[in-house]
Design an enzyme around this catalytic site. Structure first.
Site, PDB file in Angstrom:
ATOM      1  N   GLY A  73       0.812  -1.212   0.000  1.00  0.00           N
ATOM      2  CA  GLY A  73       0.000   0.000   0.000  1.00  0.00           C
ATOM      3  C   GLY A  73       0.846   1.263   0.000  1.00  0.00           C
ATOM      4  O   GLY A  73       0.518   2.249  -0.673  1.00  0.00           O
ATOM      5  N   ASN A 142      -7.731   3.720   9.014  1.00  0.00           N
ATOM      6  CA  ASN A 142      -7.097   2.614   9.720  1.00  0.00           C
ATOM      7  C   ASN A 142      -7.259   2.687  11.229  1.00  0.00           C
ATOM      8  O   ASN A 142      -7.323   1.676  11.909  1.00  0.00           O
ATOM      9  CB  ASN A 142      -5.612   2.537   9.355  1.00  0.00           C
ATOM     10  CG  ASN A 142      -4.924   3.886   9.332  1.00  0.00           C
ATOM     11  OD1 ASN A 142      -5.337   4.789   8.603  1.00  0.00           O
ATOM     12  ND2 ASN A 142      -3.898   4.035  10.135  1.00  0.00           N
ATOM     13  N   CYS A 314       0.436   1.277  12.346  1.00  0.00           N
ATOM     14  CA  CYS A 314       1.235   1.289  11.121  1.00  0.00           C
ATOM     15  C   CYS A 314       2.558   1.989  11.358  1.00  0.00           C
ATOM     16  O   CYS A 314       3.529   1.746  10.670  1.00  0.00           O
ATOM     17  CB  CYS A 314       0.469   1.953   9.985  1.00  0.00           C
ATOM     18  SG  CYS A 314      -0.911   0.951   9.445  1.00  0.00           S
TER      19      CYS A 314
END
Ligand code: PLP
Length: 376
Positions: A73, A142, A314
């Protein structure tokens, strides 16, 4: 899941590899040959890659020829933002760092208290400057799971001649959508968020959008992304995409356990659930435990055998204030107490119950509740 085993509730960080994807990766590793070679060995690898491309395209309603396979991504977001380089970039303030960090001068579009992009502000920003723009708005966040009104964003972007990029990494395989119906020109996907291996992703590029390669060299992926393809990873991506497509109804059912978690916890304490006032992914809950900072919570839950994350996982390892919650106007003290719980395709009701029990115990031990509020 037994009492002594762990409960993994961090699926937005990376989700469990689907068995079908594991088998496809193993199959891909068993193939010898460069997919660019014309001999039979090369052709077999090429076939595996093209089958996977078909499955990835089908997941989002794209044509296989529009799918450019990448290393994930992050690379796809970089290709979208940097590849459309002649345009000024406008991105929502809650985008992933791989969007916000992909160019120097990105104008941020504000979001409301639920984390939904401010459409009036987007319109104003586009109208204020006639230079061609690239707009980047994610489909689902997210950290909070908040789903953005992409169709409205597309209408506004296109009426101002802008190209629209959408980071759909967290939405793909979790909610049904069709990339053409959304009106998106560029769409980012990542395999490890939907049951495939990490290190593989895709940028879907609509036929009429001009994108310049960032990785240059061998001319693979129709010149959009040079480098010998990660055939085994791509095969895993394809298999995961196929299962995720058929697994969408089951994934929607996760909302019942997510809602149960939020209800039971709300009975025990006055918790803030971020983004709860708008549409969210079925699997994600971002919630604050009053009086207990998120790092302490993550460690305490880990000791209890439960994996959750603080802020954005992340940015693994480092716990920094969440730019997402900050953009939503959450005050720093409250944001410090926020954790993210994210369920996955293999989550069980027992995982949810275990989290609820552990949350209440931890809150009773460390939270700022008056003792009268602890009669749970
Ligand atoms: N975009 C979003 C919304 C994400 O949550 C992530 C997570 O890592 C990424 C992009 C990056 O994808 P990848 O890990 O495949 O580089």
């Amino acid at each position: 899941m037994g009492m002594n085993s762990a409960a993994y509730l961090d699926h937005n960080a990376t989700t469990t590899l689907r068995p079908e994807a594991a088998a496809a990766v193993r199959g891909g590793l068993g193939l010898t040959g460069n997919p660019s070679s014309v001999h039979r060995f090369g052709r077999l690898v090429r076939r595996a890659i093209e089958d996977a491309r078909d499955a990835v395209a089908a997941l989002v309603g794209a044509r296989p020829a529009e799918v450019v396979l990448t290393s994930g991504g992050t690379e796809a977001n970089n290709l979208a933002i940097r590849g459309v380089c002649e345009r000024r970039v406008l991105a929502s303030a809650v985008e992933h760092p791989s969007v916000l960090g992909a160019a120097d001068a990105i104008a941020q579009v504000p979001v409301d208290g639920d984390g939904v992009v401010d459409l009036a502000a987007l319109t104003d920003l586009l109208a204020a400057d006639t230079a061609p723009a690239l707009v980047s708005v994610m489909l689902a966040n997210n950290e909070t799971g908040v789903v953005q009104p992409l169709a409205s964003v597309a209408e506004i972007a296109h009426s101002h001649g802008a190209v629209l990029h959408c980071d759909a990494v967290q939405a793909a395989g979790k909610i049904a959508f069709d990339y053409r119906n959304l009106g998106v020109d560029l769409l980012t996907l990542s395999a490890h968020k939907l049951g495939g291996p990490a290190g593989v992703g895709a940028l879907v590029i609509a036929g009429d959008v001009a994108v310049t390669a960032v990785n240059c060299g061998g001319g693979q992926e129709r010149g959009f992304r040079a480098g010998t393809e990660n055939a085994a990873g791509i095969a895993g991506f394809g298999a995961a995409a196929a299962v995720a497509t058929s697994g969408l109804p089951a994934f929607a059912e996760l909302a019942r356990w997510r809602d149960r978690i939020e209800q039971r916890i709300a009975e025990a304490a006055s918790v803030q659930v971020f983004g709860a006032g708008t549409e969210r992914l079925p699997n994600t809950s971002c919630l604050a435990m009053p009086g207990v900072d998120s790092e302490t919570q993550v460690m305490a839950f880990d000791l209890a055998g439960i994996a959750v994350s603080a802020g954005s996982a992340c940015s693994a390892g480092k716990v920094e204030p969440s730019h997402v919650l900050d953009a939503m106007g959450v005050d720093a003290a409250e944001a410090d107490c926020a954790i993210r719980v994210s369920l996955g395709w293999d989550s069980t009701e027992a995982d949810a119950e275990r989290f609820i029990d552990a949350w209440i115990k931890l809150y009773q031990r460390l939270g700022d509740a008056p003792t009268t509020a602890m009669a749970v």
